[in-house]
Structure formats: C-alpha cells, structure tokens
Design a protein around this motif. Structure first.
Motif, short mmCIF file in Angstrom:
data_model
loop_
_atom_site.label_atom_id
_atom_site.label_comp_id
_atom_site.label_asym_id
_atom_site.label_seq_id
_atom_site.Cartn_x
_atom_site.Cartn_y
_atom_site.Cartn_z
N GLU A 68 -33.04 11.24 5.76
CA GLU A 68 -33.00 11.27 7.23
C GLU A 68 -32.71 12.65 7.78
O GLU A 68 -31.89 13.40 7.23
CB GLU A 68 -31.91 10.29 7.70
CG GLU A 68 -31.91 10.03 9.19
CD GLU A 68 -30.78 10.69 9.94
OE1 GLU A 68 -30.54 10.33 11.09
OE2 GLU A 68 -30.13 11.63 9.39
N ASP A 70 -32.07 14.37 11.90
CA ASP A 70 -31.88 13.94 13.28
C ASP A 70 -31.39 15.09 14.13
O ASP A 70 -31.08 16.18 13.64
CB ASP A 70 -30.92 12.75 13.37
CG ASP A 70 -29.52 13.07 12.85
OD1 ASP A 70 -29.04 14.21 13.01
OD2 ASP A 70 -28.89 12.17 12.26
N PHE A 72 -29.07 15.28 18.04
CA PHE A 72 -28.50 14.54 19.15
C PHE A 72 -27.90 15.48 20.19
O PHE A 72 -27.30 16.50 19.84
CB PHE A 72 -27.40 13.58 18.66
CG PHE A 72 -27.94 12.50 17.77
CD1 PHE A 72 -28.70 11.47 18.30
CD2 PHE A 72 -27.73 12.54 16.40
CE1 PHE A 72 -29.22 10.48 17.48
CE2 PHE A 72 -28.26 11.56 15.57
CZ PHE A 72 -29.00 10.53 16.12
N ARG A 78 -29.29 11.97 24.47
CA ARG A 78 -30.65 12.10 23.97
C ARG A 78 -30.60 12.32 22.48
O ARG A 78 -29.64 12.88 21.96
CB ARG A 78 -31.32 13.33 24.57
CG ARG A 78 -31.71 13.21 25.99
CD ARG A 78 -32.34 14.53 26.41
NE ARG A 78 -32.88 14.42 27.75
CZ ARG A 78 -33.51 15.42 28.36
NH1 ARG A 78 -33.65 16.58 27.75
NH2 ARG A 78 -33.99 15.24 29.57
N SER A 81 -34.58 10.92 15.58
CA SER A 81 -34.32 10.84 14.13
C SER A 81 -35.62 10.49 13.42
O SER A 81 -36.49 9.84 13.99
CB SER A 81 -33.25 9.80 13.82
OG SER A 81 -33.66 8.52 14.26
N VAL A 83 -36.89 9.15 9.49
CA VAL A 83 -36.47 8.63 8.17
C VAL A 83 -37.71 8.47 7.29
O VAL A 83 -38.73 7.95 7.75
CB VAL A 83 -35.76 7.27 8.31
CG1 VAL A 83 -35.49 6.65 6.94
CG2 VAL A 83 -34.45 7.40 9.09
N ARG A 128 -37.74 7.89 15.78
CA ARG A 128 -37.39 7.29 17.04
C ARG A 128 -36.84 8.37 17.97
O ARG A 128 -36.14 9.29 17.53
CB ARG A 128 -36.30 6.24 16.82
CG ARG A 128 -36.35 5.06 17.74
CD ARG A 128 -35.63 3.88 17.11
NE ARG A 128 -34.22 4.14 16.96
CZ ARG A 128 -33.28 3.57 17.75
NH1 ARG A 128 -33.63 2.72 18.71
NH2 ARG A 128 -32.02 3.82 17.57
N ILE A 130 -34.67 8.80 21.54
CA ILE A 130 -33.83 8.10 22.52
C ILE A 130 -33.78 8.92 23.79
O ILE A 130 -33.41 10.10 23.75
CB ILE A 130 -32.43 7.82 21.95
CG1 ILE A 130 -32.55 6.86 20.77
CG2 ILE A 130 -31.52 7.24 23.01
CD1 ILE A 130 -31.26 6.64 20.04
#
Lengths: 146, 146
Positions: A68, A70, A72, A78, A81, A83, A128, A130
């Motif tokens: 993974e 990511d 943030f 916000r 990420s 995987v 994904r 956010i």
C-alpha cells in the motif's frame, strides 16, 4: 464527510510508480505483519529489498502479499490510497536483477545487508480517492526521473 | 545509509496516540489485505470504525491484526514507524462505546455507514527511527488536544 471514488488502473499505476516508501502486509503463523519499506516499480511489479532473515524475507517469499501507498491531508479530510496484491518471489535471475538495478534500484535507507530482492507481481490493483474536485497526482511530493 | 534505532514503548505510544490515519493488515483466506483507516487510541487499544460488510469488518473481527503509522522525509532519508499487533474485537458494550466516543470518536472521512467499532488491544508495540540526531515527536503534523 467526503465523497469517496475509486481510482482507475492507470491512475493507480501512476501514483504507485511515483512513490518511494510504502507498506507491505504479509501473513505469518502468528498473524499478519505490516512492514514499511522502500520500493520501486519495474513493469507490473513492486520490488523490495530485504534481508533473508527478516520477517518479510522469511514469510514473504512465495507468498501472497498486499502493498500500500497513500497520502492524506488531515486539514482538509482528503486523501488517496493505492493497494496492490499478488504473489511475491525472490529475484535470482541475473538478467532480471540487472533490469531492476538499471530501472531503479530500491534503496533501503537503514543500514544493514538487504541483498534479497522480492518481486510482487500484482494480480490486483485498486485505489481510492477521498474528497473530489482535485487531482491526486498533484499531491506527489517527489517525482522520479524515469 | 542511515543508522536505524528502535524506539522505546513510551515513545511508540506517544507517536501512535498523535496520529489520525494508519493502515491495518489482516489475513484472509486469499492472502493478506492492507486497509488505510482513521483511528483513535483509547487505553492500550487502537479503535477503528468500519462497515460489517467490508474486508476489515468481515475478516478483522476476532482475528490477529497488525496496525501501522509512519512518517518519512524523502529528502533527508529520515523516518519513523510504529507497529502494534494484537487481536481485534467488536466493541458492543454501551459503556465502552461511550468511553470511546467521549475520548475520541474515530471519524471516517469517507461517506457511508461505518457502525462497527473494532478494538485492537495490542499485545506488541514496536517502532523504529531511521536517521538519528532528531526527535520523531517534532514531526507530528497534528497534535490532538487530549
């Protein structure tokens, strides 16, 4: 609350390819482990260097792994990420090792012998985002000269 | 190459308690998964909210989990990481849920029902600092008002 959207495979590959550190998850007889690692992407595989005696070197070879990356932004809620999952194998073929080293040799920051090259050839890639209305690619802190 | 040192349990607990997002690793019948999550720390446990039908909700309850937070400075090859491991249980006791909500309710950023509270009571906590001569606590981007 923020809207959450799936990222497409091309965007996932781009974000994954631009990273330097990620985390790899592996299953061991006493449960899952998670290990932060430096990595590189060669073809459709994540390359990690480790020691043969580490948790990753012991339980990671020949096994299914999840990896993974990511980013943030805690102020704005916000993030994104990516995987990947797949089986990992030890790279022993000298031609393959040459290809890895000339593309981008993952450089462990911590001192110590890490002469085992693990290749996670992914069979799944997903990501994904956010929060919408912005481009995850703009968050990349470091661009690799590829 | 940077020197790597183990962090003590107190420093690990401090760094873990100051974070907002981490990643949880779990084992499933088709191999390990890794899921980024918002979390909070209540006592010696990591609290996560998820949906009962998610990968985490399905395979995380009653299982061993590993949870990780980290920070990296790619320019200076510095970083730290903290990992906890232990068994996770669903929190159902109303008094315990009240305690969690009054201490710090983990707020999922993404929309969607996440009414399952998972508590990872850790049996192991460990951490590592890469590069010396600086204090990992100074890297914390957000301090919680505890």
């Amino acid at each position: 609350m923020q809207e959450s959207v799936d990222l497409g495979p091309e965007q996932c590959t781009l974000l994954l390819g631009a990273g330097i550190t990620g985390r790899v998850a592996l299953s061991s007889p006493d449960g899952p482990h998670i290990v932060p690692v430096n990595y590189s992407v060669v073809g459709e595989a994540v390359i990690m260097r480790t020691s043969p005696y580490s948790v990753l070197g012991t339980y990671g070879r020949g096994s299914m792994l999840a990896f993974e990356v990511d980013w943030f932004d805690h102020e704005r809620w916000r993030g994104w990420s990516v995987v990947v999952r797949g089986r990992a194998n030890v790279v022993t073929d000298p031609l393959e090792l040459d290809r890895i080293r000339t593309t981008w040799d993952p450089q462990p920051w911590a001192a110590g012998a890490r002469n085992l090259y693990l290749r996670l050839h992914w069979s799944e890639i997903s990501g994904r985002q956010i929060g919408v209305g912005w481009d995850p690619v703009e968050t990349l802190p470091v661009r690799r000269a590829v």
